[in-house]
Design a protein around this motif. Sequence first.
Motif, PDB file in Angstrom:
ATOM      1  N   HIS A   6       0.837  -1.203   0.000  1.00  0.00           N
ATOM      2  CA  HIS A   6       0.000   0.000   0.000  1.00  0.00           C
ATOM      3  C   HIS A   6       0.875   1.257   0.000  1.00  0.00           C
ATOM      4  O   HIS A   6       0.593   2.220  -0.714  1.00  0.00           O
ATOM      5  N   GLU A   7       1.947   1.244   0.762  1.00  0.00           N
ATOM      6  CA  GLU A   7       2.868   2.378   0.832  1.00  0.00           C
ATOM      7  C   GLU A   7       3.515   2.639  -0.524  1.00  0.00           C
ATOM      8  O   GLU A   7       3.629   3.789  -0.959  1.00  0.00           O
ATOM      9  N   LYS A   8       3.910   1.568  -1.224  1.00  0.00           N
ATOM     10  CA  LYS A   8       4.527   1.712  -2.548  1.00  0.00           C
ATOM     11  C   LYS A   8       3.537   2.299  -3.547  1.00  0.00           C
ATOM     12  O   LYS A   8       3.895   3.138  -4.368  1.00  0.00           O
ATOM     13  N   VAL A   9       2.296   1.834  -3.485  1.00  0.00           N
ATOM     14  CA  VAL A   9       1.261   2.359  -4.384  1.00  0.00           C
ATOM     15  C   VAL A   9       1.051   3.851  -4.119  1.00  0.00           C
ATOM     16  O   VAL A   9       0.961   4.653  -5.048  1.00  0.00           O
ATOM     17  N   GLN A  10       1.000   4.237  -2.856  1.00  0.00           N
ATOM     18  CA  GLN A  10       0.820   5.652  -2.517  1.00  0.00           C
ATOM     19  C   GLN A  10       2.013   6.491  -3.003  1.00  0.00           C
ATOM     20  O   GLN A  10       1.836   7.609  -3.479  1.00  0.00           O
ATOM     21  N   GLN A  11       3.219   5.940  -2.906  1.00  0.00           N
ATOM     22  CA  GLN A  11       4.407   6.650  -3.405  1.00  0.00           C
ATOM     23  C   GLN A  11       4.330   6.835  -4.915  1.00  0.00           C
ATOM     24  O   GLN A  11       4.657   7.902  -5.443  1.00  0.00           O
ATOM     25  N   LEU A  12       3.882   5.798  -5.620  1.00  0.00           N
ATOM     26  CA  LEU A  12       3.713   5.882  -7.071  1.00  0.00           C
ATOM     27  C   LEU A  12       2.684   6.959  -7.414  1.00  0.00           C
ATOM     28  O   LEU A  12       2.917   7.804  -8.286  1.00  0.00           O
ATOM     29  N   CYS A  13       1.553   6.945  -6.716  1.00  0.00           N
ATOM     30  CA  CYS A  13       0.503   7.948  -6.951  1.00  0.00           C
ATOM     31  C   CYS A  13       1.031   9.350  -6.707  1.00  0.00           C
ATOM     32  O   CYS A  13       0.772  10.271  -7.493  1.00  0.00           O
ATOM     33  N   GLN A  18       3.122  14.572  -8.811  1.00  0.00           N
ATOM     34  CA  GLN A  18       4.193  15.571  -8.955  1.00  0.00           C
ATOM     35  C   GLN A  18       4.484  15.857 -10.431  1.00  0.00           C
ATOM     36  O   GLN A  18       4.677  17.007 -10.827  1.00  0.00           O
ATOM     37  N   ILE A  19       4.495  14.799 -11.249  1.00  0.00           N
ATOM     38  CA  ILE A  19       4.721  14.975 -12.688  1.00  0.00           C
ATOM     39  C   ILE A  19       3.574  15.775 -13.302  1.00  0.00           C
ATOM     40  O   ILE A  19       3.783  16.691 -14.100  1.00  0.00           O
ATOM     41  N   ALA A  20       2.337  15.440 -12.921  1.00  0.00           N
ATOM     42  CA  ALA A  20       1.170  16.147 -13.461  1.00  0.00           C
ATOM     43  C   ALA A  20       1.191  17.618 -13.055  1.00  0.00           C
ATOM     44  O   ALA A  20       0.795  18.490 -13.833  1.00  0.00           O
ATOM     45  N   MET A  21       1.683  17.897 -11.857  1.00  0.00           N
ATOM     46  CA  MET A  21       1.766  19.284 -11.410  1.00  0.00           C
ATOM     47  C   MET A  21       2.794  20.036 -12.262  1.00  0.00           C
ATOM     48  O   MET A  21       2.549  21.154 -12.708  1.00  0.00           O
ATOM     49  N   ALA A  22       3.921  19.390 -12.520  1.00  0.00           N
ATOM     50  CA  ALA A  22       4.993  20.042 -13.283  1.00  0.00           C
ATOM     51  C   ALA A  22       4.645  20.194 -14.759  1.00  0.00           C
ATOM     52  O   ALA A  22       4.886  21.250 -15.347  1.00  0.00           O
ATOM     53  N   ARG A  43     -11.892   6.150  -4.398  1.00  0.00           N
ATOM     54  CA  ARG A  43     -10.704   6.997  -4.458  1.00  0.00           C
ATOM     55  C   ARG A  43      -9.538   6.346  -3.720  1.00  0.00           C
ATOM     56  O   ARG A  43      -9.610   6.058  -2.546  1.00  0.00           O
ATOM     57  N   LEU A  44      -8.460   6.142  -4.448  1.00  0.00           N
ATOM     58  CA  LEU A  44      -7.240   5.561  -3.900  1.00  0.00           C
ATOM     59  C   LEU A  44      -6.275   6.666  -3.465  1.00  0.00           C
ATOM     60  O   LEU A  44      -5.564   6.537  -2.478  1.00  0.00           O
ATOM     61  N   PHE A  45      -6.253   7.763  -4.233  1.00  0.00           N
ATOM     62  CA  PHE A  45      -5.317   8.862  -3.978  1.00  0.00           C
ATOM     63  C   PHE A  45      -5.994  10.174  -4.338  1.00  0.00           C
ATOM     64  O   PHE A  45      -6.759  10.248  -5.289  1.00  0.00           O
ATOM     65  N   SER A  46      -5.665  11.206  -3.588  1.00  0.00           N
ATOM     66  CA  SER A  46      -6.173  12.553  -3.875  1.00  0.00           C
ATOM     67  C   SER A  46      -5.114  13.583  -3.514  1.00  0.00           C
ATOM     68  O   SER A  46      -4.524  13.511  -2.434  1.00  0.00           O
ATOM     69  N   SER A  47      -4.901  14.524  -4.423  1.00  0.00           N
ATOM     70  CA  SER A  47      -3.965  15.615  -4.123  1.00  0.00           C
ATOM     71  C   SER A  47      -4.614  16.645  -3.189  1.00  0.00           C
ATOM     72  O   SER A  47      -3.933  17.507  -2.657  1.00  0.00           O
ATOM     73  N   ASN A  48      -5.938  16.544  -3.000  1.00  0.00           N
ATOM     74  CA  ASN A  48      -6.662  17.444  -2.097  1.00  0.00           C
ATOM     75  C   ASN A  48      -7.565  16.596  -1.195  1.00  0.00           C
ATOM     76  O   ASN A  48      -8.774  16.493  -1.419  1.00  0.00           O
ATOM     77  N   PRO A  49      -6.962  15.954  -0.162  1.00  0.00           N
ATOM     78  CA  PRO A  49      -7.755  15.039   0.670  1.00  0.00           C
ATOM     79  C   PRO A  49      -8.851  15.713   1.479  1.00  0.00           C
ATOM     80  O   PRO A  49      -9.792  15.047   1.906  1.00  0.00           O
ATOM     81  N   GLU A  50      -8.763  17.032   1.667  1.00  0.00           N
ATOM     82  CA  GLU A  50      -9.831  17.731   2.397  1.00  0.00           C
ATOM     83  C   GLU A  50     -11.110  17.729   1.559  1.00  0.00           C
ATOM     84  O   GLU A  50     -12.195  17.411   2.052  1.00  0.00           O
ATOM     85  N   ALA A  51     -11.002  18.079   0.284  1.00  0.00           N
ATOM     86  CA  ALA A  51     -12.180  18.135  -0.594  1.00  0.00           C
ATOM     87  C   ALA A  51     -12.554  16.752  -1.125  1.00  0.00           C
ATOM     88  O   ALA A  51     -13.736  16.449  -1.291  1.00  0.00           O
ATOM     89  N   LEU A 140       1.297   4.205 -16.267  1.00  0.00           N
ATOM     90  CA  LEU A 140       2.170   3.885 -15.132  1.00  0.00           C
ATOM     91  C   LEU A 140       1.395   3.224 -13.987  1.00  0.00           C
ATOM     92  O   LEU A 140       1.979   2.541 -13.148  1.00  0.00           O
ATOM     93  N   LEU A 141       0.091   3.452 -13.945  1.00  0.00           N
ATOM     94  CA  LEU A 141      -0.728   2.932 -12.837  1.00  0.00           C
ATOM     95  C   LEU A 141      -1.262   1.527 -13.075  1.00  0.00           C
ATOM     96  O   LEU A 141      -1.783   0.904 -12.158  1.00  0.00           O
ATOM     97  N   CYS A 142      -1.132   1.021 -14.294  1.00  0.00           N
ATOM     98  CA  CYS A 142      -1.781  -0.238 -14.652  1.00  0.00           C
ATOM     99  C   CYS A 142      -1.384  -1.392 -13.734  1.00  0.00           C
ATOM    100  O   CYS A 142      -2.242  -2.057 -13.160  1.00  0.00           O
ATOM    101  N   SER A 143      -0.100  -1.659 -13.567  1.00  0.00           N
ATOM    102  CA  SER A 143       0.303  -2.820 -12.762  1.00  0.00           C
ATOM    103  C   SER A 143      -0.052  -2.632 -11.297  1.00  0.00           C
ATOM    104  O   SER A 143      -0.422  -3.591 -10.616  1.00  0.00           O
ATOM    105  N   ALA A 144       0.031  -1.407 -10.797  1.00  0.00           N
ATOM    106  CA  ALA A 144      -0.324  -1.153  -9.390  1.00  0.00           C
ATOM    107  C   ALA A 144      -1.803  -1.463  -9.150  1.00  0.00           C
ATOM    108  O   ALA A 144      -2.152  -2.108  -8.157  1.00  0.00           O
TER     109      ALA A 144
END
Length: 154
Positions: A6-13, A18-22, A43-51, A140-144
């Motif tokens: 789970h930690e590795k998946v979160q790191q990948l997300c 970060q890439i999408a932001m850049a 939802r597995l990951f969110s860049s805005n967990p409050e909303a 990049l997310l397919c295997s995860a």
Amino acid sequence: MNHAHHEKVQQLCHGIDQIAMALLDRELLTINIFHPQQMELERLFSSNPEAYPPGGRKKKKGTSWGQHVLIDKEIFIGEGTEAIKQSFDDHETIARLGLQSVINIPITSNSACLGTLNILMKHPRIQPEHIEIAEHLGALLCSALLNLQSNTAQ
């Protein structure tokens, strides 16, 4: 799912975010797992967990967006607040965050939809190169997501 995986998946997300932001100047990025039996996204990951907190679910049964992205596995591009309003029941939250465009990438393997990568931006127009970058990030997310689905199916 074990904690280390789970930690590795979160790191990948987080890295994809970060890439999408850049590269895409994203304002919000979420990654969802698809539960086909219920026609729901979780939802597995969110860049805005409050909303948009991880673990939240959205029902997509009977929606044209669900048919387009989850069943037909086609990319959805929403440009402008009206397009977002027509496709998303949380359009008021999206508008409140100042978001005016969205790219939804279905993450697929062997003709099955595993989930979606959702990138929302403040600018109202999507460029072809934005879509291409988003497609690469989704790949990049397919295997995860495959690993997550096989772990939860047991």
